[in-house]
Design a protein around this motif. Structure first.
Motif, short mmCIF file in Angstrom:
data_model
loop_
_atom_site.label_atom_id
_atom_site.label_comp_id
_atom_site.label_asym_id
_atom_site.label_seq_id
_atom_site.Cartn_x
_atom_site.Cartn_y
_atom_site.Cartn_z
N PRO A 105 0.88 -0.98 0.01
CA PRO A 105 0.08 0.20 0.06
C PRO A 105 0.24 1.47 0.59
O PRO A 105 2.41 1.40 0.82
N ASN A 106 0.54 2.74 -0.10
CA ASN A 106 1.02 4.00 -0.17
C ASN A 106 -0.16 5.00 -0.37
O ASN A 106 -1.09 4.42 -0.66
N PRO A 107 -0.18 5.21 1.35
CA PRO A 107 0.86 5.35 2.38
C PRO A 107 0.69 4.72 2.99
O PRO A 107 -0.05 3.73 3.14
N ILE A 108 1.84 4.14 3.76
CA ILE A 108 2.08 3.96 5.41
C ILE A 108 2.39 4.02 6.21
O ILE A 108 3.64 5.98 6.30
N VAL A 109 2.32 4.05 7.48
CA VAL A 109 3.30 4.38 8.63
C VAL A 109 4.43 3.47 9.45
O VAL A 109 4.84 2.52 8.38
N ALA A 110 5.92 4.82 8.91
CA ALA A 110 6.57 4.06 9.36
C ALA A 110 6.61 3.15 9.84
O ALA A 110 6.45 3.23 10.80
N GLY A 111 8.09 2.52 9.47
CA GLY A 111 8.19 0.61 9.71
C GLY A 111 6.76 0.32 9.88
O GLY A 111 7.65 -1.34 9.82
N GLU A 112 6.16 0.25 8.90
CA GLU A 112 4.87 -0.64 8.09
C GLU A 112 5.64 -0.65 6.51
O GLU A 112 7.10 -0.51 6.37
N VAL A 113 5.28 -1.62 6.48
CA VAL A 113 6.15 -2.24 5.20
C VAL A 113 4.81 -2.48 3.94
O VAL A 113 3.92 -2.04 3.88
N SER A 114 5.63 -2.08 2.60
CA SER A 114 4.82 -1.70 1.44
C SER A 114 5.72 -2.58 0.51
O SER A 114 6.65 -2.56 0.35
N THR A 115 4.79 -2.63 -0.16
CA THR A 115 5.31 -4.40 -1.68
C THR A 115 6.27 -3.30 -2.81
O THR A 115 4.55 -2.59 -3.74
N LEU A 116 7.05 -3.16 -3.27
CA LEU A 116 7.39 -2.95 -4.51
C LEU A 116 7.48 -3.33 -5.91
O LEU A 116 7.69 -5.26 -5.83
N THR A 117 6.30 -3.16 -6.31
CA THR A 117 6.43 -3.60 -7.32
C THR A 117 6.72 -3.35 -8.89
O THR A 117 6.77 -1.81 -9.41
N PHE A 118 7.71 -3.43 -10.11
CA PHE A 118 7.89 -3.53 -11.30
C PHE A 118 7.47 -4.62 -11.92
O PHE A 118 7.39 -5.34 -12.11
N PRO A 149 16.58 6.06 -1.67
CA PRO A 149 16.34 6.95 -1.42
C PRO A 149 17.62 6.31 0.50
O PRO A 149 17.10 5.23 0.54
N ALA A 150 17.64 7.48 0.61
CA ALA A 150 18.44 6.73 2.32
C ALA A 150 17.18 6.67 3.30
O ALA A 150 17.57 5.64 4.45
N THR A 151 15.89 7.25 2.84
CA THR A 151 14.89 7.22 3.94
C THR A 151 14.30 5.66 3.54
O THR A 151 13.24 5.37 4.30
N ILE A 152 14.53 4.27 2.49
CA ILE A 152 13.61 3.56 2.84
C ILE A 152 14.50 2.60 2.65
O ILE A 152 15.79 3.20 2.23
N SER A 153 14.03 1.04 3.20
CA SER A 153 15.19 -0.13 3.37
C SER A 153 15.17 -1.02 2.44
O SER A 153 13.07 -0.97 2.79
#
Length: 301
Positions: free
Chosen positions: A248-261, A282-286
């Motif tokens: 999903p997008n957006p999420i709360v900090a610390g939650e998991v979002s799936t990135l699909t290409f 970016p540095a804020t995403i891991s």
């Protein structure tokens, strides 16, 4: 005595003229009735005379025979014959003295299209609106004389057009090369190609529609006969659409979002290979742990 040559004539398209060339030496031949060259469309057909050694005797000399057009002999026979997978040519002689005082020798037997005609795109696969050079090759390497009055025309496949500029060129001798950007038409007439050589007609083309486009010319005609048509296929690959989305997008900090290409090749009838991309966060995403990475693409790492 006779020598029979069997060949596959079924592969030649209807209307394609087929020529026989050979050389023969006259050793003082007496000119008997069986001293002839004959042809038949199959082993079940009657022999048809196409050349007489007796009529063309030339004691002590070589004679070059060229451009015996075989299909016309078959078509004019009663009943008419056609070339099959076991068409035959027979060289015959009937003699009763040693070779130095009687008989004939045969050499340099050539059977085929006197002038070969082909077409090819280079490159044969392009992207939308890229250019490909179309080359028509007129091959007279087996001809014993020049082929004159070269003449053919072509309307390119419906989704193939002349590039801008089309850069037409030819290294054939003389002739008139005409192109029409409006109708995507090319014609060449009144040219010639020397014996034992080839020449080409070239023009730049393009296409904005993905797919395979087959362009077929009209027959090439010349003083050497009808060489049939030439065809070439231009493959046009459409763009591969590449996108990415978080869900999903957006999420709360610390939650998991799936990135699909998503790699979308649905516009093409051909596989997209050697797919390669890199995405730097970016540095804020891991990457989450576990990452649960997977793909529906074929192969790759």
């Amino acid at each position: 005595n006779h020598a029979i040559l069997t060949f596959d004539g079924a592969g030649y398209p209807p209307g394609q003229e087929l020529f026989l060339d050979f050389s023969w030496y006259d050793h003082g031949d007496e000119g008997d009735t069986p001293d002839v060259v004959t042809i038949r469309g199959s082993p079940l057909d009657e022999w048809i005379e196409i050349y007489s050694f007796a009529v063309n005797s030339n004691n002590g000399s070589w004679t070059d025979v060229s451009d015996l057009e075989l299909t016309s002999f078959l078509a004019n026979a009663v009943p008419a014959q056609t070339l099959t997978k076991q068409a035959q040519i027979r060289f015959g002689q009937n003699d009763n003295f040693p070779i130095n005082t009687d008989g004939i020798s045969i050499d340099d037997v050539i059977l085929g299209i006197s002038v070969d005609f082909t077409a090819a795109f280079s490159p044969s696969t392009i992207g939308v609106d890229d250019k490909s050079r179309l080359t028509f090759t007129i091959d007279n390497t087996i001809g014993v004389g020049p082929a004159t009055d070269l003449d053919f025309d072509i309307n390119l496949a419906p989704d193939v057009t002349l590039a801008s500029p089309p850069n037409p060129s030819t290294d054939c001798v003389g002739g008139n090369l005409t192109i029409s950007a409006r109708t995507a038409a090319i014609s060449y007439s009144n040219g010639s190609v020397a014996a034992g050589t080839t020449c080409t007609i070239q023009v730049d083309t393009t296409s904005s529609k993905p797919g395979q486009h087959v362009s077929v010319s009209g027959d090439l005609t010349s003083s050497a006969g009808n060489s049939g048509s030439a065809s070439a296929t231009l493959t046009v690959k459409g763009p591969v659409v590449f996108s990415k989305v978080f869900a999903p997008n957006p999420i709360v900090a610390g939650e998991v979002s799936t990135l699909t290409f998503t790699i979308d090749n649905s516009a093409n009838a051909f596989d997209a290979t050697d797919i390669d991309f890199t995405d730097t966060f970016p540095a804020t995403i891991s990457v989450a742990g576990p990452a649960n990475a997977w793909t529906t693409c074929n192969g790759g790492t």
